[in-house]
Write an enzyme that holds these catalytic residues in place. Structure first.
Site, PDB file in Angstrom:
ATOM      1  N   HIS A   1       7.015  -6.926   3.640  1.00 31.94           N
ATOM      2  CA  HIS A   1       7.504  -7.904   2.652  1.00 31.94           C
ATOM      3  C   HIS A   1       8.021  -9.192   3.306  1.00 31.94           C
ATOM      4  CE1 HIS A   1       6.958  -5.081  -0.546  1.00 31.94           C
ATOM      5  NE2 HIS A   1       7.868  -4.242  -0.096  1.00 31.94           N
TER       6      HIS A   1
ATOM      7  N   ASP B   1       1.031   1.245   1.665  1.00 28.39           N
ATOM      8  CA  ASP B   1       2.353   1.353   1.046  1.00 28.39           C
ATOM      9  C   ASP B   1       2.218   1.202  -0.487  1.00 28.39           C
ATOM     10  OD1 ASP B   1       5.458   0.921   2.113  1.00 28.39           O
ATOM     11  OD2 ASP B   1       5.130   0.017   0.140  1.00 28.39           O
TER      12      ASP B   1
ATOM     13  N   HIS C   1       4.024  -0.483  -2.395  1.00 32.70           N
ATOM     14  CA  HIS C   1       4.376  -1.847  -2.788  1.00 32.70           C
ATOM     15  C   HIS C   1       3.370  -2.845  -2.204  1.00 32.70           C
ATOM     16  CE1 HIS C   1       8.256   0.408  -2.762  1.00 32.70           C
ATOM     17  NE2 HIS C   1       8.386  -0.199  -3.934  1.00 32.70           N
TER      18      HIS C   1
ATOM     19  N   ASP D   1       5.365   5.695   0.578  1.00 35.81           N
ATOM     20  CA  ASP D   1       6.104   5.774  -0.685  1.00 35.81           C
ATOM     21  C   ASP D   1       5.199   5.874  -1.916  1.00 35.81           C
ATOM     22  OD1 ASP D   1       5.317   3.207  -0.068  1.00 35.81           O
ATOM     23  OD2 ASP D   1       7.307   2.300  -0.260  1.00 35.81           O
TER      24      ASP D   1
HETATM   25 ZN   LIG Z   1       7.055   0.322  -0.036  1.00 32.51          ZN
END
Ligand SMILES: [Zn+2]
Length: 317
Positions: A136, A173, A175, A254
């Site tokens: 991120h 991931d 996200h 995740d």
């Molecule tokens: Zn994540």
């Protein structure tokens, strides 16, 4: 020679963001315990991660961001001496403690050193068990549990310092890796393939139109078999056509069905399958060269089992 390297450093345990935060040092304990109990750790070439040089961080980040994080860390040290709070906040989910600066340098340094070792032929591939995670972190902003973008830095390092022409980034991931996209979008020396739950933090990536990004937003409750079909149809042909000379993995776990930060339905066998498909591409085009770095994964048991599955494939165990 062990075929698979394992890079970590004790500084990565010292960074923490407060009681109850899911991105906690116990994540690394869970991984280490699992590798010890299963014997998988014995098959790995364990290396201590060095600190990244500031000039290497600046391959992916604006010099101002690196200076700002360092300044924040220095001010925190002064504030703590004066009796102030133990954390400096970056965003509602992300903060520094007194050890974060060193941990972040080790996390980026792990991916860089792994890249050096893999390209030197000392090992076929490597996994970096590090925190803070990175995907991120944008060129100008740290956010979402991430300080510096470990994988984007290492990918740029492979291009700029080792003279590679084409590297691929795989991000599994749950996200969207908005930071990596921010750094590499439009640079056709790098191809990024990912899937991510959408809508979900950071609520980006669904409308990206860039020649070097393969973004697959998927709804909550998507299961592993559906993800595998998407990967087979959408990632693999692009990766095969791109012929990467090295592959970097943003390895977040995740999307596991037991992980509460996402609502997807992957299990360990799915991570093993994804790893195998990426490894097949790497063996065909890149002499097997893969550097994988830990991103998310917050259910400690599921994280540890998934990393084990990932490493068993990387190390041919
Ligand atoms: Zn994540």
């Amino acid at each position: 020679m062990n075929a698979t390297g394992y890079f970590t450093h004790k500084d990565c345990w010292k960074h923490e963001m407060g009681p109850g935060h899911p991105e906690c040092p116990e994540r690394l304990d869970a991984i280490e315990d699992r590798l010890l109990i299963t014997g998988v750790g014995d098959a790995l070439d364990r290396r201590e991660a060095p600190q990244a040089a500031l000039g290497d961080l600046e391959l992916a980040h604006d010099r101002m961001l690196v200076a700002a994080i360092r300044g924040l860390s220095d001010r925190l040290a002064d504030d703590i001496k004066a009796g102030g709070p133990a954390y400096a906040q970056i965003d509602p989910d992300t903060s520094l403690n007194i050890h974060t600066w060193n941990a972040a340098l080790r996390a980026a340094g792990a991916a860089i050193a792994a890249t050096d070792s893999v390209l030197a032929g000392e090992m076929e591939n490597a996994f970096c068990a590090v925190r803070p995670p990175g995907h991120h972190a944008c060129r100008n902003t740290s956010m979402g549990f991430c300080i510096f973008n470990n994988i984007a830095i290492a990918a740029k390092y492979a291009l700029e310092r080792h003279g590679l022409k084409r590297v691929a980034i795989v991000d599994f991931d749950v996200h969207h890796g908005n930071g990596t996209e921010d750094i590499i979008r439009g640079d056709d020396r790098m191809l990024m393939v990912s899937f991510f739950q959408h809508p979900l933090y950071p609520f980006s990536g669904a409308d990206t139109h860039a020649s070097n990004m393969v973004n697959l937003p998927v709804p909550a409750y998507t299961k592993g078999m559906e993800v595998r079909e998407l990967i087979e149809m959408m990632w693999i042909p692009r990766l095969e056509a791109f012929k990467p000379q090295m592959i970097f993995i943003s390895a977040g776990f995740d999307a596991h069905r037991e992980d509460d930060l996402g609502q997807m339905g992957l299990v360990e066998q799915d991570y093993a399958w994804i790893t195998q498909r990426v490894k097949d591409v790497a063996r065909r085009h890149a002499k097997g060269r893969i550097v994988s770095s830990l991103e998310g994964g917050y259910n400690l048991s599921a994280l540890a089992r998934s990393v084990e599955a990932h490493l068993r494939v990387l190390a041919d165990l």
